[in-house]
Design a protein around this motif. Structure first.
Motif, mmCIF file in Angstrom:
data_model
loop_
_atom_site.group_PDB
_atom_site.id
_atom_site.type_symbol
_atom_site.label_atom_id
_atom_site.label_comp_id
_atom_site.label_asym_id
_atom_site.label_seq_id
_atom_site.Cartn_x
_atom_site.Cartn_y
_atom_site.Cartn_z
ATOM 1 N N MET A 4 32.102 44.350 -63.432
ATOM 2 C CA MET A 4 33.257 43.542 -63.724
ATOM 3 C C MET A 4 33.864 42.973 -62.433
ATOM 4 N N TYR A 5 34.054 43.824 -61.435
ATOM 5 C CA TYR A 5 34.601 43.379 -60.151
ATOM 6 C C TYR A 5 33.705 42.316 -59.533
ATOM 7 N N TYR A 6 32.394 42.511 -59.629
ATOM 8 C CA TYR A 6 31.430 41.562 -59.065
ATOM 9 C C TYR A 6 31.580 40.185 -59.717
ATOM 10 N N LEU A 7 31.763 40.139 -61.033
ATOM 11 C CA LEU A 7 31.921 38.860 -61.740
ATOM 12 C C LEU A 7 33.205 38.148 -61.342
ATOM 13 N N MET A 8 34.281 38.904 -61.182
ATOM 14 C CA MET A 8 35.556 38.302 -60.765
ATOM 15 C C MET A 8 35.447 37.740 -59.356
ATOM 16 N N LYS A 9 34.769 38.477 -58.491
ATOM 17 C CA LYS A 9 34.601 38.031 -57.115
ATOM 18 C C LYS A 9 33.741 36.760 -57.079
ATOM 19 N N LYS A 10 32.707 36.726 -57.907
ATOM 20 C CA LYS A 10 31.822 35.567 -57.968
ATOM 21 C C LYS A 10 32.570 34.340 -58.492
ATOM 22 N N LYS A 11 33.393 34.523 -59.541
ATOM 23 C CA LYS A 11 34.195 33.424 -60.089
ATOM 24 C C LYS A 11 35.195 32.909 -59.055
ATOM 25 N N ALA A 12 35.814 33.811 -58.336
ATOM 26 C CA ALA A 12 36.782 33.424 -57.307
ATOM 27 C C ALA A 12 36.095 32.619 -56.208
ATOM 28 N N THR A 13 34.886 33.012 -55.842
ATOM 29 C CA THR A 13 34.126 32.291 -54.821
ATOM 30 C C THR A 13 33.811 30.874 -55.292
ATOM 31 N N TYR A 14 33.360 30.737 -56.539
ATOM 32 C CA TYR A 14 33.057 29.408 -57.085
ATOM 33 C C TYR A 14 34.304 28.538 -57.173
ATOM 34 N N LEU A 15 35.409 29.127 -57.580
ATOM 35 C CA LEU A 15 36.664 28.389 -57.668
ATOM 36 C C LEU A 15 37.108 27.916 -56.285
ATOM 37 N N LEU A 16 37.002 28.773 -55.301
ATOM 38 C CA LEU A 16 37.368 28.418 -53.940
ATOM 39 C C LEU A 16 36.483 27.293 -53.410
ATOM 40 N N MET A 17 35.196 27.356 -53.688
ATOM 41 C CA MET A 17 34.278 26.302 -53.245
ATOM 42 C C MET A 17 34.611 24.978 -53.936
ATOM 43 N N LEU A 18 34.935 25.018 -55.220
ATOM 44 C CA LEU A 18 35.308 23.812 -55.950
ATOM 45 C C LEU A 18 36.578 23.194 -55.373
ATOM 46 N N LEU A 19 37.570 24.014 -55.092
ATOM 47 C CA LEU A 19 38.809 23.520 -54.491
ATOM 48 C C LEU A 19 38.563 22.903 -53.115
ATOM 49 N N LEU A 20 37.693 23.497 -52.337
ATOM 50 C CA LEU A 20 37.348 22.958 -51.028
ATOM 51 C C LEU A 20 36.682 21.591 -51.157
ATOM 52 N N VAL A 21 35.773 21.443 -52.097
ATOM 53 C CA VAL A 21 35.091 20.162 -52.320
ATOM 54 C C VAL A 21 36.098 19.093 -52.744
ATOM 55 N N VAL A 22 36.989 19.424 -53.658
ATOM 56 C CA VAL A 22 38.017 18.471 -54.103
ATOM 57 C C VAL A 22 38.913 18.080 -52.926
ATOM 58 N N PHE A 23 39.326 19.036 -52.130
ATOM 59 C CA PHE A 23 40.147 18.763 -50.948
ATOM 60 C C PHE A 23 39.425 17.806 -50.002
ATOM 61 N N LEU A 24 38.165 18.052 -49.726
ATOM 62 C CA LEU A 24 37.403 17.185 -48.823
ATOM 63 C C LEU A 24 37.243 15.777 -49.380
ATOM 64 N N ILE A 25 37.004 15.662 -50.672
ATOM 65 C CA ILE A 25 36.884 14.333 -51.281
ATOM 66 C C ILE A 25 38.191 13.562 -51.138
ATOM 67 N N LEU A 26 39.310 14.216 -51.402
ATOM 68 C CA LEU A 26 40.613 13.549 -51.270
ATOM 69 C C LEU A 26 40.942 13.206 -49.821
ATOM 70 N N ALA A 27 40.582 14.082 -48.903
ATOM 71 C CA ALA A 27 40.919 13.878 -47.495
ATOM 72 C C ALA A 27 40.064 12.804 -46.838
ATOM 73 N N LEU A 28 38.832 12.647 -47.272
ATOM 74 C CA LEU A 28 37.906 11.756 -46.593
ATOM 75 C C LEU A 28 37.689 10.420 -47.300
ATOM 76 N N ARG A 29 38.411 10.163 -48.372
ATOM 77 C CA ARG A 29 38.230 8.884 -49.056
ATOM 78 C C ARG A 29 38.793 7.760 -48.192
ATOM 79 N N PRO A 30 38.202 6.564 -48.263
ATOM 80 C CA PRO A 30 38.681 5.457 -47.448
ATOM 81 C C PRO A 30 40.056 4.968 -47.911
ATOM 82 N N ILE A 31 40.797 4.379 -46.993
ATOM 83 C CA ILE A 31 42.114 3.833 -47.297
ATOM 84 C C ILE A 31 41.942 2.526 -48.059
ATOM 85 N N ASP A 32 42.673 2.379 -49.165
ATOM 86 C CA ASP A 32 42.670 1.138 -49.936
ATOM 87 C C ASP A 32 43.575 0.145 -49.218
ATOM 88 N N THR A 33 42.993 -0.893 -48.621
ATOM 89 C CA THR A 33 43.757 -1.863 -47.837
ATOM 90 C C THR A 33 44.015 -3.153 -48.608
#
Length: 124
Positions: A1-30
């Motif tokens: 059970m602990y292993y599954l929660m840790k694995k889910k938390a890792t995936y969630l953290l990776m997803l949040l990091l990807v979303v953050f990078l996409i938002l941070a690195l998108r080009p400016i709409d000029t």
């Protein structure tokens, strides 16, 4: 059970990091539709960032910059002669990034005129 929660938390953290990078690195709409207008008198011109041409306006705490302006035909010395003391109308790109969630004190110029004459534009 602990292993599954840790694995889910890792995936969630990776997803949040990807979303953050996409938002941070998108080009400016000029585009014109994504621009704000500012009118003011130029008090200072300088170089900043990666060959950016930076403008300060009277009674305005923000600075405005032409991205890579010094690589696109401008020089600081000529810009000082052309702009200091002159009333300009400029448009800057409205932009939000998670790297500066509460805004920045420097705005990206997309369009700049003096006396109705276009001095710079990123608009097509």
């Amino acid at each position: 059970m602990y292993y599954l929660m840790k694995k889910k938390a890792t995936y969630l953290l990776m997803l949040l990091l990807v979303v953050f990078l996409i938002l941070a690195l998108r080009p400016i709409d000029t585009s014109k539709e994504n621009s704000e207008i500012v009118i003011g008198t130029v008090t200072a011109v300088s170089q900043g960032g990666a060959n950016d041409l930076v403008f300060e306006l009277k009674n305005d705490e923000l600075t405005y910059y032409i991205n890579r302006g010094l690589e696109n035909g401008f020089t600081v010395s000529q810009a000082k002669k052309d702009f200091i003391g002159k009333k300009v109308v400029l448009n800057y790109a409205k932009n939000w990034t998670p790297l500066a969630p509460f805004g920045t004190s420097s705005k990206h110029i997309t369009y700049l005129t003096i006396d109705g004459k276009i001095k710079y534009t990123e608009w097509k």
